[in-house]
Write a protein that holds these residues in place. Sequence first.
Motif, PDB file in Angstrom:
ATOM      1  N   VAL A   6      50.784  91.944  81.898  1.00  0.00           N
ATOM      2  CA  VAL A   6      51.802  91.643  80.895  1.00  0.00           C
ATOM      3  C   VAL A   6      51.583  92.605  79.735  1.00  0.00           C
ATOM      4  O   VAL A   6      50.531  92.590  79.099  1.00  0.00           O
ATOM      5  CB  VAL A   6      51.704  90.182  80.407  1.00  0.00           C
ATOM      6  N   THR A   7      52.554  93.454  79.483  1.00  0.00           N
ATOM      7  CA  THR A   7      52.374  94.513  78.484  1.00  0.00           C
ATOM      8  C   THR A   7      53.526  94.526  77.488  1.00  0.00           C
ATOM      9  O   THR A   7      54.675  94.282  77.855  1.00  0.00           O
ATOM     10  CB  THR A   7      52.249  95.892  79.163  1.00  0.00           C
ATOM     11  N   GLU A   8      53.214  94.832  76.249  1.00  0.00           N
ATOM     12  CA  GLU A   8      54.236  94.928  75.210  1.00  0.00           C
ATOM     13  C   GLU A   8      55.033  96.230  75.321  1.00  0.00           C
ATOM     14  O   GLU A   8      56.062  96.378  74.666  1.00  0.00           O
ATOM     15  CB  GLU A   8      53.594  94.839  73.820  1.00  0.00           C
ATOM     16  N   THR A  39      57.192  93.421  81.343  1.00  0.00           N
ATOM     17  CA  THR A  39      57.307  94.164  80.084  1.00  0.00           C
ATOM     18  C   THR A  39      58.676  93.932  79.455  1.00  0.00           C
ATOM     19  O   THR A  39      59.623  93.543  80.157  1.00  0.00           O
ATOM     20  CB  THR A  39      57.103  95.670  80.357  1.00  0.00           C
ATOM     21  N   LEU A 101      46.423  91.295  80.042  1.00  0.00           N
ATOM     22  CA  LEU A 101      47.320  91.309  78.882  1.00  0.00           C
ATOM     23  C   LEU A 101      47.066  92.583  78.084  1.00  0.00           C
ATOM     24  O   LEU A 101      46.000  92.767  77.495  1.00  0.00           O
ATOM     25  CB  LEU A 101      47.087  90.079  78.004  1.00  0.00           C
ATOM     26  N   PRO A 104      48.279  92.313  73.654  1.00  0.00           N
ATOM     27  CA  PRO A 104      49.101  91.099  73.550  1.00  0.00           C
ATOM     28  C   PRO A 104      49.421  90.725  72.113  1.00  0.00           C
ATOM     29  O   PRO A 104      48.551  90.714  71.250  1.00  0.00           O
ATOM     30  CB  PRO A 104      48.223  90.032  74.206  1.00  0.00           C
ATOM     31  N   GLY A 108      52.718  89.111  75.325  1.00  0.00           N
ATOM     32  CA  GLY A 108      51.363  88.840  75.798  1.00  0.00           C
ATOM     33  C   GLY A 108      50.879  87.457  75.422  1.00  0.00           C
ATOM     34  O   GLY A 108      50.161  86.807  76.193  1.00  0.00           O
ATOM     35  N   GLY A 111      52.348  85.226  77.834  1.00  0.00           N
ATOM     36  CA  GLY A 111      51.653  85.407  79.096  1.00  0.00           C
ATOM     37  C   GLY A 111      50.332  84.660  79.129  1.00  0.00           C
ATOM     38  O   GLY A 111      49.949  84.102  80.175  1.00  0.00           O
ATOM     39  N   ALA A 124      42.247  90.182  78.036  1.00  0.00           N
ATOM     40  CA  ALA A 124      43.105  90.704  76.966  1.00  0.00           C
ATOM     41  C   ALA A 124      42.581  92.061  76.521  1.00  0.00           C
ATOM     42  O   ALA A 124      41.401  92.190  76.171  1.00  0.00           O
ATOM     43  CB  ALA A 124      43.137  89.734  75.789  1.00  0.00           C
TER      44      ALA A 124
END
Length: 425
Positions: A6-8, A39, A101, A104, A108, A111, A124
């Motif tokens: 999960v990425t910004e 994303t 993450l 995050p 994030g 997530g 993270a």
Amino acid sequence: MRVVIVTESFPPEVNGVAHSVLRTAEHLVRRGHQPLVITPAPARGAECPPQVFGSGPGAGELPVVRIPSVPLPGYPQVRIALPSRQLTAAIAGHRPDLVHLASPFVLGARGMQVAARFGVPAVAVYQTDLAGYAHAYRAGRGLGEAAAWHRIRTVHRAAARTLAPSTPAAQDLTAHGVPRVQLWPRGVDSVRFHPRHRDEALHRALAPGGEVLVGYVGRLAPEKRVDLLASASALPGVRVVVIGDGPSAPGLKAAMPGAVFLGRRTGDELARCFATLDVFVHTGPLETFCQTIQEAMASGVAVIGPAAGGPLDLVAHHRTGLLVPPRDGAAVARAVTALAGDAELRAAYGRAGRAEVTARTWEAVGDLLLRHYAEVLAEHRGAGVTEPAGVTEPAEVAGLPVAGPPATGPARPAEDAPVVEELPA
């Protein structure tokens, strides 16, 4: 291993988070694992070519779920994911062993909540000094910085492990109450970024009077403090080249009328620009790592960076480049003057920098990440640590600290930052 990242940020965006996530996913695929990237969706109309790894019959396309997003007010290049059931559905559908993450904060954080709900351990990865950015943008006159650290602590305390890219970043996290911090640096492609890509014709076009080319590469935003190059851009015999784009571009062009602004460059074109520079300068004091310094070093270019944050782990003062007090434009100009007037010193720093980073491959960094994953999964299952599949020796990344918790003391106090005045006349 099934991993949800999960990425910004992710390509087509161009920044450190997007690039490191892409490299991480690529490594997971090559090692036989199954990643899924989640994303924020880019701006409407932006091209999102599929990411395909490998070649031949075994080639595979990386699955990417893009969550509807909106631009960050005042900085439209940054996208913020909207609340969406897609996130939960995507994580549930992938059935991950672990959630990764990347930087995050908004997506994030959600997530992390979903991973906790499903009982999946999360790693993270701290990549952005959000508290420093809040201070740089004067958000709430200090309240923004406190709120950012509160958010960082809340998210990272829920993680099974937090990975920091540099010793100063790890120490900052620990000092602000984030537990279970370990080091995980970044790799560099020393084949793409190589001195052989130097283009003398491009150098003549950018510096027709034979000036020394002094370049910056990165976002043009307030936190990057590219304005600190203004004094250097007025030096005789120096031509400043700025590569990148962002909200600060109009003001910087007005402040440095003699500089060349090339806009955003990527891929082989970016590598050619790096190698054609005589000196690389990074001015931002808020870097948790600073990938562009590594890319400049791989390109055989002498570097100047602030004695703060990630550059402290990267730049060997008086060996691969110069460290200057952060937020000090006069110090930047003195460092540029020292290197502009000494071609032999520039060449020596460039050779030493190149030698320093060639072993810092993305493969070595990726294998180190897999070891972190294995340890987290072993802790989660209450079993002994087992070797992750496909990892090769050694796990070390040359020249950088990569293992163990961070020391409790500061890496190098700001008041002890080396200054250019130490150079012999």
